[in-house]
Design a protein around this motif. Sequence first.
Motif, PDB file in Angstrom:
ATOM      1  N   CYS A  27       0.815  -1.217   0.000  1.00 34.36           N
ATOM      2  CA  CYS A  27       0.000   0.000   0.000  1.00 34.36           C
ATOM      3  C   CYS A  27       0.846   1.262   0.000  1.00 34.36           C
ATOM      4  O   CYS A  27       0.310   2.375   0.090  1.00 34.36           O
ATOM      5  N   GLY A  28       2.153   1.088  -0.094  1.00 31.02           N
ATOM      6  CA  GLY A  28       3.026   2.253  -0.195  1.00 31.02           C
ATOM      7  C   GLY A  28       3.488   2.844   1.114  1.00 31.02           C
ATOM      8  O   GLY A  28       4.059   3.944   1.137  1.00 31.02           O
ATOM      9  N   ILE A  29       3.258   2.143   2.212  1.00 29.54           N
ATOM     10  CA  ILE A  29       3.705   2.640   3.514  1.00 29.54           C
ATOM     11  C   ILE A  29       5.232   2.551   3.596  1.00 29.54           C
ATOM     12  O   ILE A  29       5.824   1.518   3.270  1.00 29.54           O
ATOM     13  N   ALA A 211      -6.297   2.911   2.125  1.00 35.21           N
ATOM     14  CA  ALA A 211      -6.786   3.634   0.950  1.00 35.21           C
ATOM     15  C   ALA A 211      -7.665   4.808   1.361  1.00 35.21           C
ATOM     16  O   ALA A 211      -7.571   5.902   0.790  1.00 35.21           O
ATOM     17  N   ASP A 212      -8.504   4.599   2.367  1.00 37.13           N
ATOM     18  CA  ASP A 212      -9.382   5.668   2.844  1.00 37.13           C
ATOM     19  C   ASP A 212      -8.563   6.830   3.410  1.00 37.13           C
ATOM     20  O   ASP A 212      -8.838   7.999   3.105  1.00 37.13           O
ATOM     21  N   TYR A 213      -7.572   6.504   4.233  1.00 34.13           N
ATOM     22  CA  TYR A 213      -6.738   7.561   4.819  1.00 34.13           C
ATOM     23  C   TYR A 213      -5.908   8.271   3.750  1.00 34.13           C
ATOM     24  O   TYR A 213      -5.740   9.491   3.786  1.00 34.13           O
ATOM     25  N   GLN A 214      -5.409   7.505   2.807  1.00 35.66           N
ATOM     26  CA  GLN A 214      -4.626   8.112   1.733  1.00 35.66           C
ATOM     27  C   GLN A 214      -5.480   9.046   0.887  1.00 35.66           C
ATOM     28  O   GLN A 214      -5.008  10.095   0.434  1.00 35.66           O
ATOM     29  N   ILE A 216      -8.071  10.748   2.022  1.00 34.27           N
ATOM     30  CA  ILE A 216      -8.284  11.946   2.846  1.00 34.27           C
ATOM     31  C   ILE A 216      -7.062  12.860   2.750  1.00 34.27           C
ATOM     32  O   ILE A 216      -7.188  14.064   2.549  1.00 34.27           O
ATOM     33  N   ILE A 217      -5.893  12.255   2.897  1.00 32.04           N
ATOM     34  CA  ILE A 217      -4.638  13.031   2.828  1.00 32.04           C
ATOM     35  C   ILE A 217      -4.489  13.672   1.451  1.00 32.04           C
ATOM     36  O   ILE A 217      -4.120  14.840   1.338  1.00 32.04           O
ATOM     37  N   ARG A 218      -4.797  12.906   0.415  1.00 35.24           N
ATOM     38  CA  ARG A 218      -4.671  13.410  -0.954  1.00 35.24           C
ATOM     39  C   ARG A 218      -5.597  14.602  -1.181  1.00 35.24           C
ATOM     40  O   ARG A 218      -5.234  15.573  -1.855  1.00 35.24           O
ATOM     41  N   SER A 219      -6.787  14.539  -0.600  1.00 37.15           N
ATOM     42  CA  SER A 219      -7.753  15.638  -0.765  1.00 37.15           C
ATOM     43  C   SER A 219      -7.250  16.920  -0.112  1.00 37.15           C
ATOM     44  O   SER A 219      -7.575  18.030  -0.566  1.00 37.15           O
ATOM     45  N   LEU A 220      -6.437  16.786   0.934  1.00 38.13           N
ATOM     46  CA  LEU A 220      -5.910  17.959   1.624  1.00 38.13           C
ATOM     47  C   LEU A 220      -4.709  18.539   0.899  1.00 38.13           C
ATOM     48  O   LEU A 220      -4.335  19.701   1.109  1.00 38.13           O
TER      49      LEU A 220
END
Length: 222
Positions: A27-29, A211-214, A216-220
Amino acid sequence: MSIVLSPSLLAADMGHLAQELQTLEECGIKALHIDVMDGNFVPNIAFGPDQIKMLRPLTTMKFDVHLMIVKPERYIQTFADAGADAITVHPEACTHLHRTLQMIKATGRTVGVSLNPATPIEVLEYMYELVDRVLLMTVNPGYGGQKNIVAMNKKIEQLAAAKEAGNYSFEIQVDGGINKENIKAVIAAGARNIVIGSALLQRGKTKENIADYQNIIRSLQL
């Protein structure tokens, strides 16, 4: 702005740990947050250098090791040798904080300091130039799954203001009760490295949660 997601090993499924680590990497962590607890500084016991050494060959993720132990200076080199890429200590647990930070720096690892909720940022006034990361605890340390202390958002703002005023380069990390409902608030306050445990690492749901957190972060960051 660059925002980093740091899953906490404390919440991982120990029965399927290798699989969990593989999922995080897929997931890219890039970094795994590892809490070390001694049952004295905090009311819990978790992990140690031997476990970190055993985990090291299983992943290429960086190991962000958070020492919640008394007199951490006794074990700095031990954890560095075990595979820690970053080492964070508490001023509340150090007899001589400056010396302990110098010890971490001498190992070549990323230097971190963590503050408990009741500890003011002023204790770091003469330490900022030594540290690469300041971790603000948004719960009282010791156990996962606790509710985020909302008042800590003001503390994050204070630290972010101190960083800007002094033109320091340290990263602001937060840990404790972060979830999909409050992650935007801690980021808005100034946090850039977000540690998440039980709200992220869930058997069968970890990939979906990341994916959900990413998102959210991407939207910011748009």
